[in-house]
Design a protein around this motif. Structure first.
Motif, PDB file in Angstrom:
ATOM      1  N   TRP A  58       0.692  -1.036   0.093  1.00  0.00           N
ATOM      2  CA  TRP A  58       0.078  -0.009  -0.092  1.00  0.00           C
ATOM      3  C   TRP A  58       0.863   1.146   0.038  1.00  0.00           C
ATOM      4  CZ3 TRP A  58      -4.391  -0.928  -1.640  1.00  0.00           C
ATOM      5  CH2 TRP A  58      -5.140  -2.222  -1.346  1.00  0.00           C
ATOM      6  N   ALA A  59       2.072   1.052   0.609  1.00  0.00           N
ATOM      7  CA  ALA A  59       3.057   2.185   0.697  1.00  0.00           C
ATOM      8  C   ALA A  59       3.664   2.495  -0.536  1.00  0.00           C
ATOM      9  CB  ALA A  59       4.078   2.048   1.591  1.00  0.00           C
ATOM     10  N   VAL A  60       3.763   1.431  -1.617  1.00  0.00           N
ATOM     11  CA  VAL A  60       4.029   1.765  -2.746  1.00  0.00           C
ATOM     12  C   VAL A  60       3.017   2.254  -3.803  1.00  0.00           C
ATOM     13  CG1 VAL A  60       4.807   0.215  -4.835  1.00  0.00           C
ATOM     14  CG2 VAL A  60       5.957  -0.508  -2.687  1.00  0.00           C
ATOM     15  N   GLU A  61       1.825   1.973  -3.483  1.00  0.00           N
ATOM     16  CA  GLU A  61       0.674   2.453  -4.172  1.00  0.00           C
ATOM     17  C   GLU A  61       0.624   4.069  -3.808  1.00  0.00           C
ATOM     18  OE1 GLU A  61      -1.041   1.056  -6.426  1.00  0.00           O
ATOM     19  OE2 GLU A  61      -0.195  -1.208  -6.235  1.00  0.00           O
ATOM     20  N   ASP A  62       0.908   4.369  -2.707  1.00  0.00           N
ATOM     21  CA  ASP A  62       0.783   5.641  -2.213  1.00  0.00           C
ATOM     22  C   ASP A  62       1.736   6.440  -3.066  1.00  0.00           C
ATOM     23  OD1 ASP A  62      -1.516   5.445  -0.905  1.00  0.00           O
ATOM     24  OD2 ASP A  62      -0.441   5.162   0.925  1.00  0.00           O
ATOM     25  N   ALA A  63       3.137   5.882  -3.227  1.00  0.00           N
ATOM     26  CA  ALA A  63       3.994   6.523  -3.694  1.00  0.00           C
ATOM     27  C   ALA A  63       4.003   7.215  -5.092  1.00  0.00           C
ATOM     28  CB  ALA A  63       5.489   5.754  -3.668  1.00  0.00           C
ATOM     29  N   VAL A  64       3.017   6.308  -5.874  1.00  0.00           N
ATOM     30  CA  VAL A  64       2.925   6.666  -7.130  1.00  0.00           C
ATOM     31  C   VAL A  64       1.282   7.018  -7.481  1.00  0.00           C
ATOM     32  CG1 VAL A  64       4.674   5.296  -8.168  1.00  0.00           C
ATOM     33  CG2 VAL A  64       2.203   4.279  -7.889  1.00  0.00           C
ATOM     34  N   ALA A  65       0.547   7.266  -6.409  1.00  0.00           N
ATOM     35  CA  ALA A  65      -0.708   7.712  -6.720  1.00  0.00           C
ATOM     36  C   ALA A  65      -0.947   8.970  -7.017  1.00  0.00           C
ATOM     37  CB  ALA A  65      -1.857   7.388  -5.260  1.00  0.00           C
ATOM     38  N   PRO A  66      -1.811   9.608  -7.528  1.00  0.00           N
ATOM     39  CA  PRO A  66      -1.951  11.078  -7.729  1.00  0.00           C
ATOM     40  C   PRO A  66      -2.545  11.886  -6.669  1.00  0.00           C
ATOM     41  CG  PRO A  66      -3.632  10.046  -9.113  1.00  0.00           C
ATOM     42  CD  PRO A  66      -2.852   8.731  -8.540  1.00  0.00           C
ATOM     43  N   LYS A  67      -1.950  13.086  -6.411  1.00  0.00           N
ATOM     44  CA  LYS A  67      -2.349  13.807  -5.213  1.00  0.00           C
ATOM     45  C   LYS A  67      -2.395  13.295  -4.106  1.00  0.00           C
ATOM     46  CE  LYS A  67      -5.222  16.610  -8.685  1.00  0.00           C
ATOM     47  NZ  LYS A  67      -6.605  17.037  -8.875  1.00  0.00           N
ATOM     48  N   GLU A  68      -1.514  12.587  -3.412  1.00  0.00           N
ATOM     49  CA  GLU A  68      -1.566  11.744  -2.355  1.00  0.00           C
ATOM     50  C   GLU A  68      -1.193  13.106  -1.313  1.00  0.00           C
ATOM     51  OE1 GLU A  68      -1.733   8.973   0.516  1.00  0.00           O
ATOM     52  OE2 GLU A  68      -2.096   8.748  -1.680  1.00  0.00           O
ATOM     53  N   ARG A  69      -1.768  12.953  -0.126  1.00  0.00           N
ATOM     54  CA  ARG A  69      -1.552  13.847   0.778  1.00  0.00           C
ATOM     55  C   ARG A  69      -0.222  13.519   1.661  1.00  0.00           C
ATOM     56  NH1 ARG A  69      -2.706  12.329   6.222  1.00  0.00           N
ATOM     57  NH2 ARG A  69      -3.617  10.388   6.270  1.00  0.00           N
ATOM     58  N   THR A  70       0.143  14.603   2.389  1.00  0.00           N
ATOM     59  CA  THR A  70       1.585  14.544   3.227  1.00  0.00           C
ATOM     60  C   THR A  70       1.214  13.845   4.213  1.00  0.00           C
ATOM     61  OG1 THR A  70       2.226  17.000   2.614  1.00  0.00           O
ATOM     62  CG2 THR A  70       2.974  16.070   4.441  1.00  0.00           C
ATOM     63  N   LYS A  71       1.902  12.765   4.494  1.00  0.00           N
ATOM     64  CA  LYS A  71       1.786  11.905   5.671  1.00  0.00           C
ATOM     65  C   LYS A  71       3.022  11.016   5.908  1.00  0.00           C
ATOM     66  CE  LYS A  71       0.269   7.949   3.145  1.00  0.00           C
ATOM     67  NZ  LYS A  71      -1.045   6.908   2.746  1.00  0.00           N
ATOM     68  N   ALA A  72       2.797  10.374   7.237  1.00  0.00           N
ATOM     69  CA  ALA A  72       4.095   9.303   7.466  1.00  0.00           C
ATOM     70  C   ALA A  72       3.235   8.158   8.068  1.00  0.00           C
ATOM     71  CB  ALA A  72       4.898  10.030   8.713  1.00  0.00           C
TER      72      ALA A  72
END
Length: 334
Positions: A58-72
């Motif tokens: 899921w982290a990999v998906e977030d890395a390339v997803a458009p308009k992902e929010r700032t998060k940790a």
């Protein structure tokens, strides 16, 4: 096509044998520190790398997803975070945006940092200067402190960019304030430029405020057993900078709102002044209109067709017009 760059350090000293295919080997060596930067990655390449290194899908998906929010996000074997770097446009001006955002995602492993960058948002012509991050690593001289020094160098560049963006918006808002109270009045388009700055400030605020949580999460989590306590004051200082940038954006939001409201108030005040002047001159013009209208009646009245009638009407016009002019002038209506 993905572009990959990276660096390797062994025993705190830089090495020249970086190879993307050997990342897993670098990470397996406790005496090696590696940084890999992947620009415009292919999705399948990231999935293969995630399977090799045990990264969260899921982290990999977030890395390339458009308009992902700032998060940790903290996982068992690594930490994943996404931040936005900001560039300031020094040309273009007008009513266009002053800000360009660059998204950076990072996987923090015990002995390595993998950064993933996407092409510039909103069609940006220029990209984030990743070489500045590399120079910051060298300036810190913190390779011997472990992966925490790499993460600090990256976040330090990002937060410095936030400060520069806030400062640029502050200068732009001060320029609007000076223009508001210029004796010649504001230039055309001030309201549109104010609205543009408000939009920029909202975008910047969405980037800066969540960065506090990212820095806090990383600051309070030991990235690996080799993280040196010497980095603690550096992360504390970084968090302080993030707080200051956040507070600055809050104050700018009040400033730009005040500028917007002041502009509307000044417009109302100028309109009232114009209306007073028009009303004053209309009252003055009404006097000769009324008198000449009276003397223009097609009836017999005292002074008709005589010089005395002309002198009387002219004298009335001059006296009443002069009296009204003096009265209105004293009341600042003219």
């Amino acid at each position: 096509m993905a572009q990959v760059n990276g660096r390797v350090w062994r025993s705190g000293q830089p090495a020249e044998d970086f190879s993307f295919s050997a990342i897993s080997d670098y990470l397996a060596d406790d005496d090696t520190l590696v940084w890999a930067d992947i620009y415009d990655p292919d999705h399948q390449t990231l999935l293969d790398l995630a399977a090799e290194l045990g990264l969260n899908t899921w982290a990999v998906e977030d890395a390339v997803a458009p308009k992902e929010r700032t998060k940790a996000s903290v996982y068992k074997t690594h930490t994943f975070f996404t931040v936005y770097a900001i560039d300031i446009l020094t040309s273009g001006g007008g009513t266009g945006s002053l800000l360009v955002k660059h998204r950076i995602s990072a996987f923090v492993l015990p002995h390595g940092l993998i950064t993933v960058r996407l092409p510039g948002l909103d069609g940006a012509a220029h990209e984030f200067d990743i070489h500045e991050v590399s120079r910051r690593f060298d300036d810190l001289g913190g390779q011997r402190y472990g992966v925490g020094s790499l993460v600090h160098g990256l976040l330090d560049v990002v937060v410095d960019g936030h400060f520069e963006a806030v400062e640029a918006l502050d200068d732009a808002i001060e320029g609007l304030e000076d223009e508001l109270f210029d004796d010649r009045g504001p230039n055309r388009g001030l309201q549109r430029r104010t609205f543009r700055l408000r939009k920029d400030l909202v975008e910047l605020r969405r980037v800066v405020l969540p960065t506090r949580e990212v820095v806090s999460t990383i600051q309070h989590r030991r990235l690996d057993s080799r993280t040196s306590p010497e980095l603690d004051p550096l992360y504390a200082d970084l968090y302080d900078h993030v707080l200051r940038a956040s507070e600055w954006t809050e104050s700018l939001r009040d400033m730009v709102t005040t500028v917007f409201e002041t502009h509307l108030s000044l417009q109302d005040a100028r309109l009232n002044t114009v209306m007073k002047k028009l009303t004053g001159w209309a009252a003055i013009i009404a006097v000769p209109t009324a008198i000449t209208g009276f003397y223009g009646q097609n009836v017999t009245y005292p002074g008709v067709d005589t010089v005395a009638g002309f002198v009387t009407s002219s004298a009335l016009i001059a006296v009443l017009v002069g009296l009204l002019y003096v009265m209105f002038k004293r009341r600042d209506w003219l």
